[in-house]
Design a protein around this motif. Structure first.
Motif: not given
Length: 498
Positions: A39-52, A103-115
């Motif tokens: 929810f920090s560094t990896v999310l920042a990389a993900r958002l950067t790759k999605h041109d946010v 933690i597990v449930a939230s991470m799965v939810a982030m996986a299926f909203t990863a677009s």
């Protein structure tokens, strides 16, 4: 939830030997560190790759503010127990198991909203992941302080906890980036969620008594039902609060074009002003005063009653001490992407290079905290942290190569591992053993309030002074912590005459 059992249940779940106890806190550190980058560094990389937009990515850094306010729900961890889980495994481990499920449930939810097609939805599950990660830390920190009340016993436990924590951080960051590069962001989050789930059966095996298998299964079943209800309530409450916050932000015109830097600085100074105004009254409180006996506020009032006005330089010191670590975490991945590095190279650096570097730093930091006077060890940690930030200025100007990113990552992780270990021991020694969960949560949370506020405005700051200016500034702010050491080195808490 129901009133918590006594400490005996927690001790029954604790391992018998020192080596086993260190292994336990290594596992707990790993469990808390595994989701942190997601929810920090990896999310920042993900958002950067999605041109946010970089400013919006900075705003996502405010998700990391949630751990700063863990003191608001930490008294619940001290006071209540999770049905089923806590009755069988004890209060601390019961909360840890609930948090692990969250933690597990939230991470799965982030996986299926990863677009990231809906940024509010991305933010919702990132906040939930941060909340449950922090709850796990609250319970584990309280248990660690109870089992290690002196610097000599706390040093090894803190080192084991941080070894697990930082190894999980770099492993999850590395693994997620590599999987995302070769598969997808959805796959990356599912892989880390599966790794987080592996801790649950290990934690469930803890308990030294001879309770039967049937009782264990009843406890697990009851705990799972209670956990499902608590997790569902958490989603609903977070969604409602999030909707209200976003509506308010839109109403006052906050957007990617908003410069939040000035507001951040004002908000960061506000707690110090309010505390300074309240301290005279707090210092005059008698032992039986309601503010010193209430289970909700007494743990926090006690900090300021014991330390008095010296609490202000202490809080200023802890606010600056981890500044470099937090700001590096916020924008290091967008910097590396902007410098021309691919996700796989970044992932290898975060795994193969960062892990041993961080472990060496943690070990050395814990050793320094035990062998040297804490103010001296703290000064070494601050200076090392500053250098760990300034190395990214070199990375920005150097031609992209494996040597450059590997060297920068190694120094960064070593430096912040070293300062982190020293810092954990220092904060643990400030805590009153009567309220370990609440007071450690407050102190460690306050330590990250100002850094994470500034990190949220990191996009604005970077846009104004560039990548090199941002990392020169972040390292300098960490180094500024040493200015408070002459004051806090002489600090002695007041004893309660009653």
């Amino acid at each position: 939830m129901h009133p918590a059992p006594d400490l005996a249940a927690d001790l029954a779940a604790a391992p018998a030997s020192r080596r086993q106890t260190m292994a336990l806190f290594g596992l707990l550190g790993f469990s808390a560190g595994l989701p942190y980058y997601m929810f920090s560094t990896v999310l920042a990389a993900r958002l950067t790759k999605h041109d946010v937009d970089l400013v919006l990515i900075g705003f996502f850094g405010w998700v990391q503010l949630l751990p700063t306010f863990k003191w608001t729900w930490a008294p619940l961890v001290d006071r209540f127990a999770i049905p089923g889980f806590s009755r069988f495994w004890g209060k601390r481990l019961g909360w840890i198991m609930l948090a692990q499920l969250g933690i597990v449930a939230s991470m799965v939810a982030m996986a299926f909203t990863a677009s990231d097609a809906s940024l509010p939805l991305t933010a919702l599950f990132a906040v939930l992941l941060a909340f449950w990660t922090t709850t796990l830390e609250v319970a584990a920190d309280a248990w660690r302080i109870e089992l290690g009340p002196t610097p000599e016993t706390q040093g090894p436990l803190a080192a084991a906890n941080l070894w697990g924590y930082r190894s999980a951080m770099v492993a999850s960051g590395s693994g997620a980036l590599i999987v995302a590069d070769h598969a997808s962001w959805t796959a990356a989050y599912l892989v880390i969620a599966a790794a987080a789930a592996l801790a649950l059966p290990l934690l469930a095996t803890l308990k030294r008594d001879a309770s039967g298998t049937g009782e264990r299964w009843v406890a697990i079943g009851t705990g799972l039902v209670a956990s499902a209800a608590i997790l569902a309530a958490g989603v609903l409450l977070t969604a409602v609060v999030g909707w209200a916050v976003l509506a308010a932000a839109q109403a006052i015109g906050i957007s990617a074009k908003t410069n939040a830097t000035r507001a951040v600085l004002v908000i960061g100074l506000l707690p110090f002003v309010l505390l300074a105004a309240a301290l005279p009254r707090i210092r005059r409180l008698h032992p039986d005063a309601p503010l010193r006996t209430s289970s909700l506020v007494a743990p926090y009032v006690d900090i300021f009653w014991r330390f008095g006005y010296a609490a202000l330089p202490v809080l200023a010191f802890v606010s600056f001490y981890r500044m470099g670590d937090v700001l590096t975490l916020a924008l290091s991945k967008p910097l590396e992407i902007a410098a021309g590095y691919d996700l796989t190279t970044m992932g290898v650096a975060d795994g193969v290079i960062a892990l041993p570097s961080s472990m060496v730093g943690v070990a050395l930091g814990a050793w320094l905290a035990v062998k040297l006077r804490l103010p001296v060890a703290l000064a070494i940690g601050a200076a090392t942290s500053a250098v760990g930030n300034w190395i990214f200025v070199w990375l920005w100007y150097a031609a992209p190569s494996a040597f450059v990113i590997y060297s920068a990552t190694a120094l960064d992780q070593f430096a912040h591992g070293l300062e982190g270990a020293i810092f954990v021991v220092y904060l643990s020694m400030l805590v009153n053993p009567r309220w370990p969960a609440a007071q450690y949560a407050f102190l460690s949370g306050f330590a990250f309030l100002l850094p994470r506020l500034i990190a949220g405005a990191g996009g604005n700051i970077q846009r104004a002074i560039g990548w090199d200016g941002f990392f020169w500034l972040s390292g300098g702010l960490s180094l500024a912590a040493v200015l408070f050491l002459p004051v806090i080195a002489r600090l002695r808490p007041r004893e309660d005459a009653a």
